[in-house]
Design a protein around this motif. Sequence first.
Motif, PDB file in Angstrom:
ATOM      1  N   SER A  27      -1.525  10.149  -1.067  1.00 43.94           N
ATOM      2  CA  SER A  27      -2.897  10.194  -0.545  1.00 43.94           C
ATOM      3  C   SER A  27      -3.879   9.389  -1.396  1.00 43.94           C
ATOM      4  N   ASP A  28      -3.475   8.984  -2.590  1.00 44.18           N
ATOM      5  CA  ASP A  28      -4.351   8.184  -3.453  1.00 44.18           C
ATOM      6  C   ASP A  28      -4.313   6.696  -3.124  1.00 44.18           C
ATOM      7  N   PHE A  29      -3.473   6.291  -2.177  1.00 52.04           N
ATOM      8  CA  PHE A  29      -3.326   4.878  -1.826  1.00 52.04           C
ATOM      9  C   PHE A  29      -3.758   4.656  -0.381  1.00 52.04           C
ATOM     10  N   LYS A  30      -4.044   3.408  -0.086  1.00 48.82           N
ATOM     11  CA  LYS A  30      -4.491   3.054   1.261  1.00 48.82           C
ATOM     12  C   LYS A  30      -3.345   3.124   2.263  1.00 48.82           C
ATOM     13  N   ASP A  31      -2.192   2.622   1.904  1.00 52.97           N
ATOM     14  CA  ASP A  31      -1.047   2.674   2.808  1.00 52.97           C
ATOM     15  C   ASP A  31       0.204   3.019   2.001  1.00 52.97           C
ATOM     16  N   ARG A  32       1.273   3.239   2.715  1.00 54.10           N
ATOM     17  CA  ARG A  32       2.519   3.681   2.078  1.00 54.10           C
ATOM     18  C   ARG A  32       3.168   2.576   1.246  1.00 54.10           C
ATOM     19  N   SER A  33       2.978   1.323   1.628  1.00 56.22           N
ATOM     20  CA  SER A  33       3.605   0.232   0.881  1.00 56.22           C
ATOM     21  C   SER A  33       3.095   0.183  -0.562  1.00 56.22           C
ATOM     22  N   GLU A  34       1.787   0.416  -0.758  1.00 58.44           N
ATOM     23  CA  GLU A  34       1.245   0.434  -2.119  1.00 58.44           C
ATOM     24  C   GLU A  34       1.826   1.606  -2.919  1.00 58.44           C
ATOM     25  N   TYR A  35       2.018   2.730  -2.253  1.00 57.14           N
ATOM     26  CA  TYR A  35       2.594   3.894  -2.939  1.00 57.14           C
ATOM     27  C   TYR A  35       4.039   3.637  -3.356  1.00 57.14           C
ATOM     28  N   VAL A  36       4.800   2.949  -2.504  1.00 55.56           N
ATOM     29  CA  VAL A  36       6.193   2.625  -2.836  1.00 55.56           C
ATOM     30  C   VAL A  36       6.255   1.656  -4.020  1.00 55.56           C
ATOM     31  N   GLN A  37       5.359   0.674  -4.041  1.00 52.40           N
ATOM     32  CA  GLN A  37       5.296  -0.247  -5.181  1.00 52.40           C
ATOM     33  C   GLN A  37       4.936   0.480  -6.469  1.00 52.40           C
ATOM     34  N   TYR A  38       4.051   1.456  -6.363  1.00 56.39           N
ATOM     35  CA  TYR A  38       3.675   2.249  -7.540  1.00 56.39           C
ATOM     36  C   TYR A  38       4.882   3.043  -8.064  1.00 56.39           C
ATOM     37  N   LEU A  39       5.670   3.652  -7.174  1.00 59.57           N
ATOM     38  CA  LEU A  39       6.865   4.396  -7.594  1.00 59.57           C
ATOM     39  C   LEU A  39       7.898   3.474  -8.233  1.00 59.57           C
ATOM     40  N   ASP A  40       8.058   2.277  -7.685  1.00 53.42           N
ATOM     41  CA  ASP A  40       9.003   1.319  -8.272  1.00 53.42           C
ATOM     42  C   ASP A  40       8.565   0.922  -9.681  1.00 53.42           C
ATOM     43  N   ARG A  41       7.286   0.753  -9.866  1.00 53.90           N
ATOM     44  CA  ARG A  41       6.779   0.371 -11.195  1.00 53.90           C
ATOM     45  C   ARG A  41       7.009   1.498 -12.206  1.00 53.90           C
ATOM     46  N   VAL A  42       6.771   2.742 -11.797  1.00 55.23           N
ATOM     47  CA  VAL A  42       6.994   3.884 -12.695  1.00 55.23           C
ATOM     48  C   VAL A  42       8.463   4.008 -13.046  1.00 55.23           C
ATOM     49  N   GLU A  43       9.327   3.812 -12.067  1.00 50.25           N
ATOM     50  CA  GLU A  43      10.778   3.896 -12.335  1.00 50.25           C
ATOM     51  C   GLU A  43      11.220   2.786 -13.282  1.00 50.25           C
ATOM     52  N   SER A  44      10.621   1.606 -13.158  1.00 45.39           N
ATOM     53  CA  SER A  44      10.948   0.511 -14.074  1.00 45.39           C
ATOM     54  C   SER A  44      10.523   0.843 -15.503  1.00 45.39           C
ATOM     55  N   LEU A  45       9.353   1.475 -15.657  1.00 43.41           N
ATOM     56  CA  LEU A  45       8.906   1.881 -16.991  1.00 43.41           C
ATOM     57  C   LEU A  45       9.862   2.912 -17.600  1.00 43.41           C
TER      58      LEU A  45
END
Length: 229
Positions: free
Chosen positions: A92-110
Amino acid sequence: IAICSFCGDKESRNATLRLQVTPCGHTICKPCGGASFSKSKTIECNGCKAAGLSPMTFRKEEIVPFDGEDPLVRKEQMVRHEVLPIYNRQESDFKDRSEYVQYLDRVESLIQKLVNRVDEQQIKDEMKAYQQANKDVIFRNQHKKKERDSSFGKKPLPWQITPAPNVHRRSPEIEAAPTPAAPIAPVPLHPQLMPQAPRPPPQPQQAAVPIVTVISDADLPSPPPTKNE
């Protein structure tokens, strides 16, 4: 096979060996840990040195008992416990689901970089800066998670409150009209259960009459002649 990264002793060779897991994911036996911590409050990991990495310094309170699980799995759990409370943004903190998926990928990479100790100090500095810049969002999502976990099993979920639409519901006219009862077809009986004609009563048996044969003297053979005759 579990091996102590300090003395190289193996569990298969020493049945009484008790290993512990360091914060970096390597193992150390209790004798090595006791001897090292008796000299200093912090020690450097020999497993990191053997792997060509900068040795991690840890205290005695940071090591945990080894229960047979892969030390890297235990290390990944520890890293996730440290990273996910900070990077806890929701969809709910993002405009669309694609941005949320990119955020999860970045966290997993960290997380994977911290597990493998790639750019470790740079990532930790980045986490501190992110935590300072997003205090309000982090606190709000942590509070939401706490409320959600505390009400689990007590507060009904939305899908448990709102009834599902009945797509197979009939019209009121059809529901009001009585439904004629369907005729019940007779069920054929099994041949063994079919009624049978009564059997005739048993006839009395007649007593057997003995047959007597009367033999006269004429029928008897004459005796053989004697020598005097």
